[in-house]
Write a protein that holds these residues in place. Structure first.
Motif: not given
Length: 206
Positions: A32-46
């Motif tokens: 199974i192919e995987t792709k990782t995204y790191c979102v915890g260090n991004k400036d994300l609004r709700g």
């Protein structure tokens, strides 16, 4: 077959990252192919409930949420990983997940979801519960393991010594791979489940 691994920690190489890496190894070994995204260090609004996603077919805030959304549509599963600070999933991950799940109108039914939490000691089970609700509202089977899907420690080196936690991650990945493959076979033999739409509970008086 593909699984997205979402790291909600501000430290990509921390405890959550180590847990997801353990899953990645097992999933890849299972084909199974995987792709990782790191979102915890991004400036994300709700989500601001503007409703523009129904018109634009994507979130009005054009950031990593829309990038992941394009991959999520064709993925067979998704793992949401969070650090625990105050006995719940961290704010950045929740903002990301709110917008990802709300703005994407494609069918998520039978995509497999898994939650992963990392804490020093406690609070991880409530964070685990926070995340699972995204899956269960969308008809997504939830992958489980041989314990709650959690690891413990202050840093990745601590998680390295959490032998039960890493074992739990491996078993989680193994179960997730099995579910994804079994669902694919089931769809091939029986087709997609029939899903009803249209009925809405409303007590508004007209």
């Amino acid at each position: 077959m593909k699984v997205l691994l979402i790291n909600g920690s501000p430290n990509p190489s921390g405890c959550v990252g180590r847990a997801l890496k353990e899953m990645e190894n097992v999933l890849n070994a299972g084909g199974i192919e995987t792709k990782t995204y790191c979102v915890g260090n991004k400036d994300l609004r709700g989500c601001i409930s503007c409703g523009k996603c129904s018109e634009l077919k994507k979130c009005v805030f054009d950031d990593i949420v829309n990038e992941v959304a394009a991959e999520f549509e064709t993925a067979d599963g998704i793992v949401l990983g969070t650090p625990v600070y105050y006995a719940h999933a961290n704010g950045t991950l929740l903002s990301f997940a709110d917008r990802l799940f709300y703005s994407t109108r494609f069918n998520k039914n039978m995509k497999v979801g898994a939650a992963v939490a990392s804490s020093r000691r406690a609070g991880s089970t409530s964070a685990f519960d926070d995340i699972n609700k995204y899956f269960t509202i969308c008809g997504m089977p939830v992958a489980s393991s041989t314990y709650w899907n959690e690891v413990h420690g202050f840093c990745a080196e601590d998680v390295e010594n959490d032998k039960e936690g890493l074992q739990t991650m491996r078993n989680l990945a193994s179960n997730m791979a099995f579910l994804i493959k079994s669902i694919a076979l089931g769809k091939e033999k029986f087709g997609d489940p029939k899903i009803e739409r249209g009925a809405v509970t409303s007590f508004q008086k007209y």
